[in-house]
Structures are given as C-alpha cells and as structure tokens.
Motif scaffolding. Structure first.
Motif, mmCIF file in Angstrom:
data_model
loop_
_atom_site.group_PDB
_atom_site.id
_atom_site.type_symbol
_atom_site.label_atom_id
_atom_site.label_comp_id
_atom_site.label_asym_id
_atom_site.label_seq_id
_atom_site.Cartn_x
_atom_site.Cartn_y
_atom_site.Cartn_z
ATOM 1 N N UNK A 1 7.338 -8.968 -106.793
ATOM 2 C CA UNK A 1 6.130 -9.586 -107.303
ATOM 3 C C UNK A 1 5.209 -9.914 -106.142
ATOM 4 N N UNK A 2 3.911 -9.780 -106.375
ATOM 5 C CA UNK A 2 2.960 -9.938 -105.295
ATOM 6 C C UNK A 2 2.027 -11.086 -105.555
ATOM 7 N N UNK A 3 1.685 -11.771 -104.476
ATOM 8 C CA UNK A 3 0.656 -12.779 -104.542
ATOM 9 C C UNK A 3 -0.344 -12.501 -103.477
ATOM 10 N N UNK A 4 -1.394 -11.764 -103.773
ATOM 11 C CA UNK A 4 -2.385 -11.374 -102.785
ATOM 12 C C UNK A 4 -3.575 -12.272 -102.831
ATOM 13 N N UNK A 5 -4.351 -12.261 -101.770
ATOM 14 C CA UNK A 5 -5.559 -13.051 -101.712
ATOM 15 C C UNK A 5 -6.624 -12.309 -100.969
ATOM 16 N N UNK A 6 -7.790 -12.894 -100.909
ATOM 17 C CA UNK A 6 -8.906 -12.288 -100.202
ATOM 18 C C UNK A 6 -8.683 -12.317 -98.724
ATOM 19 N N UNK A 7 -9.121 -11.258 -98.056
ATOM 20 C CA UNK A 7 -9.033 -11.223 -96.603
ATOM 21 C C UNK A 7 -10.418 -11.360 -95.996
ATOM 22 N N UNK A 8 -11.334 -11.965 -96.772
ATOM 23 C CA UNK A 8 -12.678 -12.201 -96.259
ATOM 24 C C UNK A 8 -12.645 -13.143 -95.085
ATOM 25 N N UNK A 9 -13.716 -13.174 -94.329
ATOM 26 C CA UNK A 9 -13.756 -13.999 -93.130
ATOM 27 C C UNK A 9 -14.958 -14.919 -93.132
ATOM 28 N N UNK A 10 -14.776 -16.108 -92.549
ATOM 29 C CA UNK A 10 -15.873 -17.067 -92.471
ATOM 30 C C UNK A 10 -16.960 -16.580 -91.533
ATOM 31 N N UNK A 11 -16.624 -15.580 -90.705
ATOM 32 C CA UNK A 11 -17.606 -15.080 -89.751
ATOM 33 C C UNK A 11 -18.557 -14.050 -90.351
ATOM 34 N N UNK A 12 -18.328 -13.667 -91.630
ATOM 35 C CA UNK A 12 -19.140 -12.604 -92.223
ATOM 36 C C UNK A 12 -20.627 -12.936 -92.237
ATOM 37 N N UNK A 13 -20.964 -14.196 -92.505
ATOM 38 C CA UNK A 13 -22.376 -14.559 -92.576
ATOM 39 C C UNK A 13 -23.053 -14.572 -91.205
ATOM 40 N N UNK A 14 -22.242 -14.476 -90.143
ATOM 41 C CA UNK A 14 -22.784 -14.442 -88.783
ATOM 42 C C UNK A 14 -22.752 -13.033 -88.197
ATOM 43 N N UNK A 15 -22.528 -12.027 -89.059
ATOM 44 C CA UNK A 15 -22.396 -10.647 -88.585
ATOM 45 C C UNK A 15 -23.653 -10.171 -87.859
ATOM 46 N N UNK A 16 -24.825 -10.539 -88.365
ATOM 47 C CA UNK A 16 -26.067 -10.091 -87.729
ATOM 48 C C UNK A 16 -26.210 -10.666 -86.326
ATOM 49 N N UNK A 17 -25.872 -11.931 -86.177
ATOM 50 C CA UNK A 17 -25.944 -12.549 -84.845
ATOM 51 C C UNK A 17 -24.949 -11.894 -83.894
ATOM 52 N N UNK A 18 -23.751 -11.581 -84.412
ATOM 53 C CA UNK A 18 -22.758 -10.872 -83.602
ATOM 54 C C UNK A 18 -23.282 -9.503 -83.184
ATOM 55 N N UNK A 19 -23.933 -8.826 -84.119
ATOM 56 C CA UNK A 19 -24.463 -7.496 -83.818
ATOM 57 C C UNK A 19 -25.552 -7.558 -82.749
ATOM 58 N N UNK A 20 -26.430 -8.557 -82.835
ATOM 59 C CA UNK A 20 -27.469 -8.725 -81.817
ATOM 60 C C UNK A 20 -26.854 -9.018 -80.450
ATOM 61 N N UNK A 21 -25.863 -9.914 -80.433
ATOM 62 C CA UNK A 21 -25.193 -10.249 -79.171
ATOM 63 C C UNK A 21 -24.496 -9.023 -78.593
ATOM 64 N N UNK A 22 -23.872 -8.212 -79.462
ATOM 65 C CA UNK A 22 -23.198 -6.993 -79.011
ATOM 66 C C UNK A 22 -24.203 -6.001 -78.425
ATOM 67 N N UNK A 23 -25.333 -5.811 -79.117
ATOM 68 C CA UNK A 23 -26.350 -4.862 -78.637
ATOM 69 C C UNK A 23 -26.903 -5.290 -77.273
ATOM 70 N N UNK A 24 -27.186 -6.578 -77.119
ATOM 71 C CA UNK A 24 -27.714 -7.080 -75.849
ATOM 72 C C UNK A 24 -26.696 -6.934 -74.728
ATOM 73 N N UNK A 25 -25.453 -7.311 -75.027
ATOM 74 C CA UNK A 25 -24.401 -7.278 -74.004
ATOM 75 C C UNK A 25 -24.093 -5.845 -73.588
ATOM 76 N N UNK A 26 -23.997 -4.919 -74.554
ATOM 77 C CA UNK A 26 -23.695 -3.524 -74.232
ATOM 78 C C UNK A 26 -24.826 -2.891 -73.429
ATOM 79 N N UNK A 27 -26.068 -3.182 -73.812
ATOM 80 C CA UNK A 27 -27.221 -2.640 -73.087
ATOM 81 C C UNK A 27 -27.238 -3.136 -71.658
ATOM 82 N N UNK A 28 -27.006 -4.444 -71.494
ATOM 83 C CA UNK A 28 -27.024 -4.983 -70.138
ATOM 84 C C UNK A 28 -25.833 -4.497 -69.329
ATOM 85 N N UNK A 29 -24.677 -4.293 -69.971
ATOM 86 C CA UNK A 29 -23.507 -3.783 -69.246
ATOM 87 C C UNK A 29 -23.831 -2.424 -68.608
#
Length: 299
Positions: A1-29
């Motif tokens: 018998x299985x008891x599964x749940x969501x694997x969503x993350x609290x960081x999902x709503x901050x994905x855009x900020x993460x993406x901006x930080x990643x783009x800036x950091x990779x470009x500068x690297x």
C-alpha cells in the motif's frame, strides 16, 4: 500500500529570481575566465572556478524546482527527480579536477611568478563583487522560506568572499608590488572549494547508494512503529532519499489481527509524515502467518 504526497517545493515561487541570479553569475563567470586569461591572474581563474560552484548550486536549485513539477511516467516512476543528483555529481567531479589544476598552477607560479595586469584584474574583481551583491539581494527574500533557495544564497555569499580575496590580491600587487599575492590568493580560493565540493560529493554518493537520510534514525522509527497498537513486528524497513527534499520509506508491518491493519497503516503513515516529513510511504500489512511464508520463500 502506498502513501504518496506532493514533491512540490517552497522555492518554486522564487524560480524567476533564481534564474536571474544564475544568468548573471554564469555570464560573469565567463567574463572572469576571459579576464583571468588576459590579465594572467590565477586568483581570477580560481575565483571563476569558485563561481562555477555557484552556477552549479543555482542550476541544481532550479533543477529541483523544474523536475519536481514533472509527472512520472510508466518508464520513470519517480520522474526525473534524480537528474538533480546526477548534475550535482558531475559538478563535484569537475570542481575537484579544477582545484587540482589551480593548485598545480599556483605551485608553478611560486617557482616562476609571471607578470599580472593588476589594474584590469581589480576592475574585473570589482564587477564580480557587484554581481554577487545583486544576486544576494535577489535571493535574500526566498532564503528564509526555502532550504533550496537558502543553499543558493549561501553559495553566492561564499563567492562574494572570493571576489574580495581577488580584490585584496590586486591591491597588494598595485601598492606593494607583491607578485606572490596572486598565486597565494588563487591557491587559497582553490582550497576553499575543496571542503564544500567534498561534502557535496559525499552527499551525492550517499543518495545514490540509497543511504538513510542523515536526519532519520531507523532504530527510532522501528521502535515507534512497534508502539502502534496491534503491531507485533517490523521488518524490511528502508528509508532513502530520491532527491533533495524528497525522502521515501518502505517496510512490512506485522499485526496480531489483520482486522486492525487499516488503523495500523493509517497511524504509521501519519507518524512518518508528522515526525519525519516523509509522505511517500510503502507499507505492507501482514500477519504472522504471512511473515512465516515470506521467511520460507527467502530461505
């Protein structure tokens, strides 16, 4: 018998900020690598390698968010969640190899220090410091809500220290003419990468070997499961990590009376969720007779 749940993350709503930080950091690297090659600065190249840890950390944070949202398929019943772990493994191996190169290059430069363009080196490092500060600002709000974002925030924070080190090396060469400042700071940044990379590699290996999560005591779990009314034994207990923030558990629960199995299952699932945050559980309810049959089959 299985008891599964969501694997969503609290960081999902901050994905855009993460993406901006990643783009800036990779470009500068990339700019830092070019700057290191042009100026001849090992400290800049070492800081670029250190920045690669940030790029890896930010990319893994985004991977955890994106892949957690994908549906599982009959061929991949856990979806693509392990992609984050595999990416972390590749990141750790590359960083260790880069560190070996940086330390070797530092040794060579101690023997014969090359000319370094400290002025341009200072400018590149100052821009890097500004990029780090902006990235920290982008991630600061999410760092208090999500462990995923918090990890990325500390990656950028640590790289800011690397940028400060490069600035110090450039100033020492400009004001004091101390050419050894560059390989010393470069080696220091390289060594600073090692503990973090080794820790990452250890965590990844532990997950791939399906080791028990560090915050979980299986002996304590077994004891609490045995305390559930009607339960007489627990066996084949396993707890493992699928990807960061998603642990799973399976076991066989032996009950004295199968009519009490439904309630024992409910209590076991609630226990794992409330005390360990594990929602994906696979719990088989059986009586002593069934356990005896399993023992015969295993032998």
């Amino acid at each position: 018998m299985h008891g599964g749940g969501s694997v969503g993350t609290a960081g999902a709503k901050h994905a855009k900020r993460l993406a901006w930080a990643l783009a800036m950091t990779a470009t500068y690297m990339i700019a830092e690598v070019i700057g290191g090659l042009v100026t001849g600065s090992l400290a800049l190249l070492a800081d670029a390698a250190h920045m690669l840890t940030d790029v890896g950390g930010l990319a893994l944070a985004l991977l955890a968010i994106r892949f957690a949202a994908r549906e599982a398929t009959p061929q991949r019943t856990f979806g693509y969640l392990r992609m984050e772990v595999l990416s972390a493994l590749a990141n750790a191996v590359v960083l260790l190899l880069l560190t070996v190169y940086i330390l070797y290059e530092a040794y060579q430069r101690f023997q014969s220090p090359p000319e370094v363009l400290s002025g341009p080196m200072l400018i590149v490092a100052a821009v890097g410091l500004a990029v780090n500060l902006v990235s920290m600002w982008l991630l600061s709000s999410g760092s208090s809500e999500s462990l995923n974002v918090k990890g990325a925030y500390f990656e950028v924070l640590s790289d800011m220290l690397g940028s400060i080190g490069v600035i110090v090396a450039a100033l020492l060469m400009m004001w004091k003419g101390w050419v050894l400042a560059d390989p010393i700071i470069g080696a220091g940044i390289g060594l600073f990468i090692v503990p973090r990379t080794w820790s990452l590699l250890s965590q990844v290996t532990h997950i791939l070997m399906e080791g028990t999560p560090p915050n979980v005591d299986t002996a304590a779990i077994e004891k609490k499961l045995l305390a559930i009314p009607g339960t007489v034994a627990v066996h084949d207990l396993h707890v493992w990590t699928v990807t960061s923030g998603f642990d799973a558990m399976s076991c066989h629960l032996v009950v004295a009376d199968m009519s009490a199995g439904r309630e024992a299952l409910r209590e076991a699932r609630n226990l794992m969720k409330a005390e360990y945050g594990i929602e994906h559980t696979t719990i088989q309810i059986e009586d002593e007779a069934m356990r005896g049959e399993e023992t015969v089959l295993h032998v």
